[in-house]
Structure formats: structure tokens, C-alpha cells
Design an enzyme around this catalytic site. Structure first.
Site, short mmCIF file in Angstrom:
data_model
loop_
_atom_site.label_atom_id
_atom_site.label_comp_id
_atom_site.label_asym_id
_atom_site.label_seq_id
_atom_site.Cartn_x
_atom_site.Cartn_y
_atom_site.Cartn_z
N CYS B 162 2.40 5.48 2.13
CA CYS B 162 1.44 4.45 2.55
C CYS B 162 1.82 3.77 3.85
O CYS B 162 1.07 2.92 4.35
CB CYS B 162 1.31 3.42 1.44
SG CYS B 162 1.10 4.19 -0.15
N HIS B 294 -0.22 -5.57 3.44
CA HIS B 294 -0.31 -4.28 2.77
C HIS B 294 -1.25 -4.46 1.57
O HIS B 294 -2.10 -3.60 1.32
CB HIS B 294 1.08 -3.79 2.36
CG HIS B 294 1.08 -2.38 1.92
ND1 HIS B 294 0.59 -1.37 2.70
CD2 HIS B 294 1.48 -1.78 0.75
CE1 HIS B 294 0.69 -0.21 2.05
NE2 HIS B 294 1.21 -0.43 0.87
N GLU B 305 5.06 -8.96 -1.68
CA GLU B 305 4.70 -9.16 -0.27
C GLU B 305 4.59 -10.65 0.06
O GLU B 305 5.08 -11.11 1.10
CB GLU B 305 3.36 -8.45 0.04
CG GLU B 305 2.97 -8.56 1.51
CD GLU B 305 1.84 -7.60 1.90
OE1 GLU B 305 1.20 -7.01 0.99
OE2 GLU B 305 1.61 -7.44 3.11
N LYS B 326 -8.01 -3.79 2.23
CA LYS B 326 -8.12 -2.69 1.25
C LYS B 326 -9.19 -3.01 0.20
O LYS B 326 -9.74 -2.11 -0.42
CB LYS B 326 -6.78 -2.45 0.54
CG LYS B 326 -5.77 -1.73 1.41
CD LYS B 326 -4.51 -1.36 0.63
CE LYS B 326 -3.51 -0.62 1.49
NZ LYS B 326 -2.78 -1.47 2.44
N HIS B 331 -7.58 1.97 -0.36
CA HIS B 331 -6.25 2.29 0.16
C HIS B 331 -6.29 3.71 0.72
O HIS B 331 -6.38 4.68 -0.02
CB HIS B 331 -5.23 2.18 -0.98
CG HIS B 331 -3.81 2.23 -0.52
ND1 HIS B 331 -3.41 2.82 0.66
CD2 HIS B 331 -2.67 1.75 -1.11
CE1 HIS B 331 -2.09 2.71 0.79
NE2 HIS B 331 -1.63 2.06 -0.27
N PHE B 390 5.63 3.63 -0.94
CA PHE B 390 6.42 4.24 -2.01
C PHE B 390 7.62 4.92 -1.36
O PHE B 390 7.52 5.48 -0.26
CB PHE B 390 5.60 5.31 -2.73
CG PHE B 390 4.75 4.77 -3.85
CD1 PHE B 390 4.75 3.43 -4.19
CD2 PHE B 390 3.95 5.64 -4.58
CE1 PHE B 390 3.96 2.95 -5.23
CE2 PHE B 390 3.17 5.17 -5.62
CZ PHE B 390 3.16 3.83 -5.95
#
Lengths: 88, 402
Positions: B162, B294, B305, B326, B331, B390
Site C-alpha cells: 500500500c 493513509h 496513524e 479512501k 483503497h 503491510f
């Protein structure tokens, strides 16, 4: 399936070369028709799909292959032989 | 050290097939997420996504191109054509040797893998089309872009899940800043909205069945999207000399690795990336007005975050705005940072902050100004874009108003 092997092979090559069927003569080479190495493997794939045959061709050593790609006529002859072998 | 500016932008995503339409959707807080229109949808437990609708590749590409272009490559090329047209650059001459392309994608030609696995496993066929490999490879989009526009300098693709796009854009920034390239095409693309692509994500059980609601107490997971965004990063002096319109300036970048867990995010890793990017940009944290988060809408990401932002910015964290787009485009995995950079450009250039839509209930663990549901007007001088992948790979970019 009324079309002959010849007509069907020429149709496949013409489509690949983006040419009219009438422009693909038996003495043409693939190179003269503007078909590059990627176009060649794509043509072989289309031939395999159309005739349900397996074409013995390795792009690393085209000269050593049993499948003669030097002209449209030689390709037609090779496909005819493979189709006949498959039937027997 | 050269200054680096953005002189072109293009995109295809669930909100629009261009930047103008995407900005309009951001301003209106419009949602591009809806029921998926894909094969075997009824066998999926997740049936929504930020899908690109009305996509007609035949209008853009001929048959010979399409046998080589997976959807992620198609999205890339269309976005790139828009970006290059806006920049006004032409790479046919000497500039082609001084320009390259760095793109991000997590998984490349997933639709091509999916279709051909179907053909050999499900349909029992024993041969596949000869171009399967050049069509699905992760660098296909970067290579086709280099060929279409004659980009002969450093060109490659990075895959960091990502964070792929942010890593790609960060590297492009460094190349222009160091003088290694005069201009770089950069951004990212992803197209995983097919049966196998969604099935794989379902397995992790982090996906929402109804909506992406970042920072909201009742959030229940992420929603996948697809598309691309591509930018022209250019040497400031070069852009200035030719009188190009400058959309924004890229002033800092940092990347860190959590070195901890393959899926769980780390507050420290994220905070180090944010702080590092600010140091690289040589700006005080107080100058930052907007962060494109994010903000995946998962329980773990959003609270981690917010905690990282609070750590880095201290009291200023309560004054800045942080939103996750998003919620609108989904995403885009490896392409997500690129589409989200558009929200930063809109904030800097137009003074409009894209909202976090679908926001319903405050979460005490995400107690920041998340610009809930409605866009806000604000003068923004410095904006940040976060990406935390990830695998614990973090990449943060800092942009400044032109």
C-alpha cells in the site's frame, strides 16, 4: 470448417499483419509482411487454437524447429502435416 | 540540490477519469464506492469496491496494444497522457535521455493472472496466450510508458504493497532533486478488482461489506479501489525557464521500516517516517496544515496513524486537518498514494480540503480534525501524504504550495 487449412492459416497471418487476405501470398515471408518475433509467437498461438494442434516451435532456435516458418507456404505445409498427424 | 515541482497530473479512478472530475468529487464529498460489476460476484462475501465504471479501452488503444495491456497498464497510460499533456513537455529530443519513469504497483496485472488461471485450471485448457508474461509483469506499465513517450533515463517499478506509489514518487523526487534526472513520470496504478484479487483480500478479514469509514468509531474495514494517478516531477529551474504552470512543489520525503510485524502497523515506524519527511523538507511541524492520511478504515491503521500524528505534532496535531479520501475512491493498494496526492495538490492549489466521508461517530482514539463529511476551505502552505504498508514499510511525502 469448410475453409481449407491454407485459407485459415492465411486468414490468421493476415489478421496478425493487419493486411487484407489478398495481400498475403504463399511466397511471402513473415518478415516481409511486417510480423515481428512477438507477432510470430502470437500467430503460432492462434494456429494452435484454430486447429487444436501443438506446434513444435522454440523461439530460441527457430532454425532447428520442425516447424518451418520461412514462408507462408511452408507454414501451411507444416500445419497440414500436423493436422494430418493428429487425425491418424 | 535542485528544487522539484509538479507540472502535470492525470488520473483514472472510481470518481472520475481525469483530475478535474476527481477534484469535483473531492469537493462534493461524493462516494465512488458501490456494488462490484465483476464475474462471479455472487461467490464473494465482499461485493463492493471503488470500481472504474464506463471504462472502454477500445476508445484509447488498438487491438495489438490491448493484447499487451493489462488494465493496470491501461489506467497508467491514460493518466500519463493527461499528465504529459498538462505539463506541455515533449521527450522526443534530448530531454528523453534525461527523463525516466518510476511507478508503484503492489500486484501488477492481477486480472491477467486471474483470467489465465481460470483458463488453465477451471476450463482445463493447456495453453495460454503468448503475451501473458509481458502483460502481467509489474513493470509492464512503466515500460509501456517509457516506450510511448521516449523516456530513456532511469525507469523501474517498486512494489511495497500500500506504500508503492509513495515510495515511487519519493524516489522520483530524489532523482530530480539530485540532478540524476531532469524530469520523471511517477505515480502508481492498481487493478485487483477481479474474483481472485478480492478473494485474496477477503481471507484477511479486514474488509468492510458496506462502506469505508476512516476514523469513525463504527468503522469496519477497508474497501478496495482501482485506478491510477501519474505526475510529472520536474526540475524547478527547467519548469520556470519554459514558463510551465506549477501545481505544487515536492519538498521532502522519508521512508522507514517497522521491522516488526507483517500486517500490524507500528506507531513508532509511522512517526519516524513523518518526522523524517519534515526534517528532509526542513519545515517546522507547525507549518503543516493538511495531512492526507493513509486512513484505511481498519481498526488498527486509523488509531495507530492518529497516535503517530499526535506524537510528531504535539499540540499542533489538534490544529491541523487530516482526512482520508479512501472513503470516496477506495483503497487503490499500490496506486493509492498517487491518487491521494491529488487531494494534497487540491489543498495547496485550490485551498479546498477533501473530506473524510462516511464519518458517523467520533472515536476517542482518533480525536483529530478529520474533516468529517464536508470539504473545507483553508489556505494551505504545506501538506503531507502518508502511506503505511503491510510489511511495515512507511513512506511520507511533503508538498508545498507553488
Amino acid at each position: 470448417m469448410a475453409d481449407s487449412v491454407r485459407d485459415r492459416v492465411i486468414a490468421i497471418i493476415a489478421e496478425q499483419a493487419v493486411l487484407d487476405v489478398s495481400d498475403v501470398t504463399e511466397d511471402s515471408s513473415l518478415e516481409s509482411l511486417g510480423i515481428d518475433s512477438l507477432g510470430l509467437v502470437e500467430s503460432i498461438f492462434a494456429i494452435e487454437e484454430a486447429f487444436d494442434i501443438s506446434v513444435p516451435f522454440n523461439a530460441n532456435e527457430p532454425a532447428k524447429s520442425d516447424f518451418d516458418i520461412s514462408t507462408v507456404a511452408s507454414i501451411i505445409a507444416a500445419v497440414e502435416a500436423l493436422v494430418a498427424a493428429q487425425k491418424s | 540540490m535542485r528544487r522539484v515541482v509538479i507540472t502535470g497530473a492525470g488520473t483514472v479512478n472510481a470518481l472520475a477519469h481525469d483530475v478535474k472530475g476527481t477534484f469535483e468529487a473531492f469537493r462534493e464529498g461524493r462516494c465512488g464506492i458501490g456494488p462490484l460489476d465483476i464475474r462471479d460476484r455472487d461467490r464473494l462475501s465482499i461485493q463492493i469496491g471503488g470500481q472504474v465504471h464506463g471504462w472502454d479501452p477500445e476508445t484509447h488503444f488498438n487491438r495489438q496494444q490491448l493484447v499487451l495491456f493489462d488494465k493496470f497498464t491501461q489506467f497508467t497510460l491514460i493518466a500519463a497522457r493527461q499528465a504529459i499533456a498538462q505539463s506541455g513537455l515533449n521527450f522526443d529530443g534530448h530531454l528523453g535521455y534525461e527523463a525516466g519513469v518510476v511507478l508503484g504497483t503492489a500486484a501488477g496485472g492481477v486480472n491477467t493472472w486471474d483470467e489465465n488461471y481460470r483458463s488453465v485450471y477451471e476450463e482445463g485448457k493447456n495453453r495460454v496466450h503468448p503475451f501473458v508474461v509481458p502483460k502481467l509483469m509489474n513493470n509492464a506499465a512503466a515500460s509501456h510508458l517509457s516506450m510511448e513517450f521516449n523516456l530513456k533515463g532511469p525507469s523501474f517499478t517498486v512494489a511495497t504493497a500500500c506504500a508503492s506509489s509513495n515510495h515511487a514518487m519519493g524516489l522520483a523526487f530524489q532523482m530530480v532533486r539530485s540532478g540524476a534526472s531532469r524530469a520523471m513520470l511517477t505515480g502508481g496504478s492498481e487493478s485487483m478488482l477481479c474474483f481472485g484479487g478480492i478473494k485474496a483480500w477477503e481471507g484477511l478479514r479486514v474488509m468492510s461489506k458496506d462502506a469505508c469509514r476512516p476514523f469513525s468509531l463504527n468503522r469496519n474495514g477497508m474497501v478496495q479501489g482501482e485506478g491510477a494517478a501519474i505526475f510529472v516531477f520536474e526540475d524547478y529551474a527547467h519548469a520556470k525557464k519554459r514558463g510551465a504552470e506549477i501545481l505544487a512543489e515536492v519538498i521532502g520525503f522519508a521512508m522507514t521500516s517497522d521491522a516488526a510485524d507483517i500486517v500490524m502497523p507500528s506507531k513508532q515506524g509511522a512517526a519516524r517516517a513523518i518526522a523524517g519527511a519534515l526534517r528532509d523538507a526542513q519545515v517546522n511541524p507547525e507549518k503543516v496544515c493538511y495531512i492526507n492520511a493513509h486512513g484505511t478504515g481498519t481498526a488498527a491503521n486509523d488509531k495507530t496513524e492518529c497516535a503517530a500524528v499526535a506524537d510528531v505534532f504535539g499540540q499542533h496535531a489538534d490544529r491541523l486537518m487530516i482526512s482520508s479520501t479512501k472513503s470516496m475512491h477506495g483503497h487503490l493498494i499500490g496506486g493509492t498514494g498517487a491518487v491521494e496526492l491529488l487531494a494534497c495538490i487540491m489543498a495547496l492549489k485550490d485551498g479546498v480540503i477533501a473530506p473524510t466521508i462516511g464519518y458517523e461517530e467520533p472515536d476517542p482514539e482518533c480525536a483529530l480534525n478529520v474533516v468529517p463529511n464536508v470539504a473545507r476551505e483553508a489556505k494551505v502552505k504545506v501538506a503531507l501524504s502518508n502511506a503505511f504498508a503491510f510489511g511495515g514499510l512507511n513512506a511520507v511525502l511533503v508538498l508545498k504550495r507553488a
